[in-house]
Design an enzyme around this catalytic site. Structure first.
Site, PDB file in Angstrom:
ATOM      1  N   HIS A  67      13.251   8.792  -0.527  1.00 18.18           N
ATOM      2  CA  HIS A  67      12.163   9.681  -0.958  1.00 18.18           C
ATOM      3  C   HIS A  67      12.255  10.054  -2.438  1.00 18.18           C
ATOM      4  CE1 HIS A  67      11.791  10.223   3.513  1.00 18.18           C
ATOM      5  NE2 HIS A  67      10.548  10.014   3.169  1.00 18.18           N
ATOM      6  N   ASP A 160       2.993   6.291   1.028  1.00 15.90           N
ATOM      7  CA  ASP A 160       4.184   6.297   1.897  1.00 15.90           C
ATOM      8  C   ASP A 160       3.719   5.906   3.288  1.00 15.90           C
ATOM      9  OD1 ASP A 160       6.766   6.660   2.802  1.00 15.90           O
ATOM     10  OD2 ASP A 160       6.595   8.834   2.968  1.00 15.90           O
TER      11      ASP A 160
HETATM   12  N1  SAM Z   1       9.373   5.307   5.002  1.00 18.25           N
HETATM   13  C1  SAM Z   1       8.413   4.657   5.786  1.00 18.25           C
HETATM   14  C2  SAM Z   1       8.664   3.180   5.994  1.00 18.25           C
HETATM   15  O1  SAM Z   1       9.801   2.782   5.871  1.00 18.25           O
HETATM   16  O2  SAM Z   1       7.750   2.433   6.351  1.00 18.25           O
HETATM   17  C3  SAM Z   1       7.032   5.176   5.749  1.00 18.25           C
HETATM   18  C4  SAM Z   1       7.087   6.623   6.182  1.00 18.25           C
HETATM   19  S1  SAM Z   1       5.833   7.496   6.979  1.00 18.25           S
HETATM   20  C5  SAM Z   1       6.532   7.883   8.549  1.00 18.25           C
HETATM   21  C6  SAM Z   1       4.538   6.383   7.362  1.00 18.25           C
HETATM   22  C7  SAM Z   1       3.293   7.128   7.859  1.00 18.25           C
HETATM   23  O3  SAM Z   1       2.130   6.367   7.534  1.00 18.25           O
HETATM   24  C8  SAM Z   1       3.243   7.378   9.360  1.00 18.25           C
HETATM   25  O4  SAM Z   1       3.390   8.756   9.622  1.00 18.25           O
HETATM   26  C9  SAM Z   1       1.870   6.851   9.780  1.00 18.25           C
HETATM   27  O5  SAM Z   1       1.215   7.679  10.718  1.00 18.25           O
HETATM   28  C10 SAM Z   1       1.132   6.815   8.433  1.00 18.25           C
HETATM   29  N2  SAM Z   1      -0.029   5.915   8.391  1.00 18.25           N
HETATM   30  C11 SAM Z   1      -0.107   4.623   8.785  1.00 18.25           C
HETATM   31  N3  SAM Z   1      -1.360   4.151   8.588  1.00 18.25           N
HETATM   32  C12 SAM Z   1      -2.084   5.169   8.050  1.00 18.25           C
HETATM   33  C13 SAM Z   1      -3.441   5.308   7.623  1.00 18.25           C
HETATM   34  N4  SAM Z   1      -4.324   4.305   7.748  1.00 18.25           N
HETATM   35  N5  SAM Z   1      -3.822   6.497   7.089  1.00 18.25           N
HETATM   36  C14 SAM Z   1      -2.953   7.533   6.978  1.00 18.25           C
HETATM   37  N6  SAM Z   1      -1.662   7.454   7.388  1.00 18.25           N
HETATM   38  C15 SAM Z   1      -1.230   6.306   7.914  1.00 18.25           C
END
Ligand code: SAM
Length: 295
Positions: A67, A160
């Site tokens: 992060h 992210d």
């Molecule tokens: N560190 C991470 C990795 O290694 O891939 C990413 C962290 S974070 C948990 C990723 C977030 O992206 C998730 O909470 C997921 O719900 C969100 N996400 C995926 N697609 C999305 C979209 N179209 N719009 C908003 N959020 C999204």
């Protein structure tokens, strides 16, 4: 030696021929939301971990490496930082890092999966460390794809999102139209940074494709990476800007920026910045090759 047969295992499948096995000390949650499968568990080496669709998202032991790398080079290189946008960011640790800068007036975080955000608040409060309750946090549960089409600009945009694999809700956010929309929402002098897949010598193709695609949209597209032990791989990021090559930020500027942050960094400072942006020859060669792009 521990008796491995007594353990339950979280097995992260990297490819048909590669797996990383983690013995589970405790399974806090396992289920499915409308968007993805979710597990929250604890392992001996990495502490608590969030797993989405079978992929480790972050671990208690080393989430700061990920992060701080994602957030601070971009904020240090942005001309302003009053209004910051996070696409995704479920755990709230990206939000936490952004809000450590007192110059941030508002940080908008748009995550599609309200259940994941609530599970992170419940089981992984160490990640957000109070950031969700900060009056400057504007958390929106919704699709980042729709959000970036709305008017308004941000001083920095931080992506992210989960890996853009074909069945992931993040997949529609990796194409030329979206990169144009994101650029339209960046204030002059702004930086767009994204977590940009693996950079190991054996699987850097997706990262290179992202970098090639972004070069059509931004003057400066700087890849950087660090080893993230819980990911069992080198993890890459890309900082894009028309104004600032984040790779060549002067150490004095980084020092001035980090001094302004509330609390102490674990990983990032001017020396780490140099290491993050110093790429090995095999990766530079891969990035220089022509190839397919996200159209
Ligand atoms: N560190 C991470 C990795 O290694 O891939 C990413 C962290 S974070 C948990 C990723 C977030 O992206 C998730 O909470 C997921 O719900 C969100 N996400 C995926 N697609 C999305 C979209 N179209 N719009 C908003 N959020 C999204």
């Amino acid at each position: 030696m521990p008796k491995t047969e007594h353990y339950q295992w979280y097995v992260e499948q990297f490819s048909d021929t590669e797996q990383h096995h983690h013995a589970i000390d405790e399974l806090y949650y396992s289920g499915r939301t409308p968007f993805q499968s979710v597990a929250v568990l604890r392992t001996a080496v990495f502490g608590k971990m969030l797993v989405l669709d079978g992929d480790t998202q972050s671990s208690q032991a080393d989430e700061k490496i990920y992060h701080e790398s994602l957030v601070h080079p971009a904020l240090a290189g942005s001309a302003g930082r009053r209004e910051v946008l996070i696409l995704g960011g479920g755990e709230g640790a990206t939000l936490r890092e952004v809000l450590r800068h007192p110059g941030v007036a508002r940080c908008t975080m748009v995550d599609i999966d309200g259940e994941v955000v609530e599970l992170c608040k419940k089981y992984l409060p160490e990640w957000s460390a109070g950031a969700f309750d900060d009056p400057r946090a504007n958390v929106i549960i919704g699709d980042a794809l729709a959000f970036i089409k709305q008017p308004g600009t941000f001083d920095a945009i931080i992506s992210d999102l989960t890996e853009p694999l074909p069945d992931s809700p993040s997949f529609p956010l990796f194409n030329g139209e979206v990169f144009r929309d994101i650029k339209a929402r960046l204030a002059p002098g702004g930086v767009y940074v994204l977590q940009a897949s693996t950079a190991g010598f054996h699987n850097m193709a997706l990262h290179a494709k992202m970098a090639r695609s972004l070069r059509a949209h931004f003057k400066h597209v700087a890849s950087f990476y660090t080893h993230v032990p819980a990911f069992d791989n080198d993890w890459a990021f890309i900082a894009c800007s028309d104004a600032q090559d984040v790779a060549t930020l002067e150490p004095a500027k980084i020092d001035a920026y980090t001094r302004e942050l509330r609390g102490e960094n674990f990983f990032y400072d001017a020396e780490t910045h140099r290491r993050l942006f110093s790429l090995p020859l095999y990766l530079r060669r891969e990035l220089a090759k022509p190839g397919d792009v996200f159209a």
